[in-house]
Scaffold this motif. Sequence first.
Motif, PDB file in Angstrom:
ATOM      1  N   SER A  91       8.432  -6.272   3.383  1.00 53.40           N
ATOM      2  CA  SER A  91       7.928  -4.921   4.514  1.00 53.40           C
ATOM      3  C   SER A  91       6.795  -4.836   4.839  1.00 53.40           C
ATOM      4  N   LEU A  92       5.726  -4.638   3.529  1.00 56.13           N
ATOM      5  CA  LEU A  92       4.236  -4.627   3.705  1.00 56.13           C
ATOM      6  C   LEU A  92       3.909  -5.752   4.938  1.00 56.13           C
ATOM      7  N   SER A 103      -3.040  -0.007  -1.952  1.00 61.08           N
ATOM      8  CA  SER A 103      -2.166   0.498  -1.462  1.00 61.08           C
ATOM      9  C   SER A 103      -1.820   0.438   0.396  1.00 61.08           C
ATOM     10  N   ALA A 104      -0.765   1.005   0.392  1.00 60.86           N
ATOM     11  CA  ALA A 104      -0.391   0.607   1.763  1.00 60.86           C
ATOM     12  C   ALA A 104      -0.854   1.019   2.932  1.00 60.86           C
ATOM     13  N   HIS A 116       0.716  -2.945  -6.444  1.00 68.66           N
ATOM     14  CA  HIS A 116       1.311  -2.195  -6.076  1.00 68.66           C
ATOM     15  C   HIS A 116       2.692  -2.108  -5.731  1.00 68.66           C
ATOM     16  N   VAL A 117       3.174  -3.989  -5.600  1.00 67.18           N
ATOM     17  CA  VAL A 117       4.340  -3.763  -5.265  1.00 67.18           C
ATOM     18  C   VAL A 117       5.143  -3.399  -6.937  1.00 67.18           C
ATOM     19  N   HIS A 174       1.418 -12.714   0.157  1.00 65.90           N
ATOM     20  CA  HIS A 174      -0.251 -12.562  -0.524  1.00 65.90           C
ATOM     21  C   HIS A 174      -0.764 -11.244   0.141  1.00 65.90           C
ATOM     22  N   SER A 175      -1.839 -11.595   0.575  1.00 65.95           N
ATOM     23  CA  SER A 175      -2.758  -9.948   1.393  1.00 65.95           C
ATOM     24  C   SER A 175      -4.196 -11.324   0.737  1.00 65.95           C
ATOM     25  N   PRO A 176      -3.975 -12.519   2.316  1.00 65.96           N
ATOM     26  CA  PRO A 176      -5.340 -13.627   1.913  1.00 65.96           C
ATOM     27  C   PRO A 176      -6.395 -13.667   2.054  1.00 65.96           C
ATOM     28  N   ARG A 177      -7.277 -12.419   2.551  1.00 64.13           N
ATOM     29  CA  ARG A 177      -8.608 -12.417   2.463  1.00 64.13           C
ATOM     30  C   ARG A 177      -8.840 -11.280   3.623  1.00 64.13           C
TER      31      ARG A 177
END
Length: 207
Positions: A91-92, A103-104, A116-117, A174-177
């Motif tokens: 969902s993020l 944080s979202a 966070h997750v 994931h959160s890439p860059r």
Amino acid sequence: MDNSIPEWLTIAPTWDAVNHPLEVGICSTVRGHAGKIPALYSIPALPYIAPMKIPLTLSVLLLLSACSAAPNREYTASDDRMNDLVMYTVSLADTPYRYGGNSANGGFDCSGFVDHVYRHSLGITLPRTSREISRVGTPISVDELSPGDLVFYNTQHAAYSHVGIYVGDGKFVHSPRTGESVRTEQMQMRYWKTRYNGARRIHRTLQ
């Protein structure tokens, strides 16, 4: 009188459960005889079993049989929580990358996203960097991966410099860059396959 048992006789057990051991009744089954000719021979038999023990033994066997036939639960409470974690992870998607973010609302870097997750879904706080997170939990092989496990990559010429969350079907989030957002990747893509460092399972006893 010859007490030997002829080969053509069939042995049929009979019970005198009050005062005597098991006696064996012998009945003839010779071809051509219209009926059975009863006879009784004194031969060794099974030990005496008290009448009250028989129902008890049968009850225990039936209970064990019922237990072995009981269906297994497909999901445990822990599995349900991991499923919720995966749903929240997905969902993020599209949350922007922000270095040091966790944080979202403000955005994530890779380790901030994972932390966070886990905090939101399981109440577990993870270390701040991906390298430190790689020392938490238990190492597992690719074949052992389950949704919610963590996967690590070398994306900055250093082992365990990147981390994501496995969500099943060979995919991780994931959160890439900088300039990009949280997204799903295929682990079998050449870029990720050649940079794979391993996976960890966070101990669920920490929940």
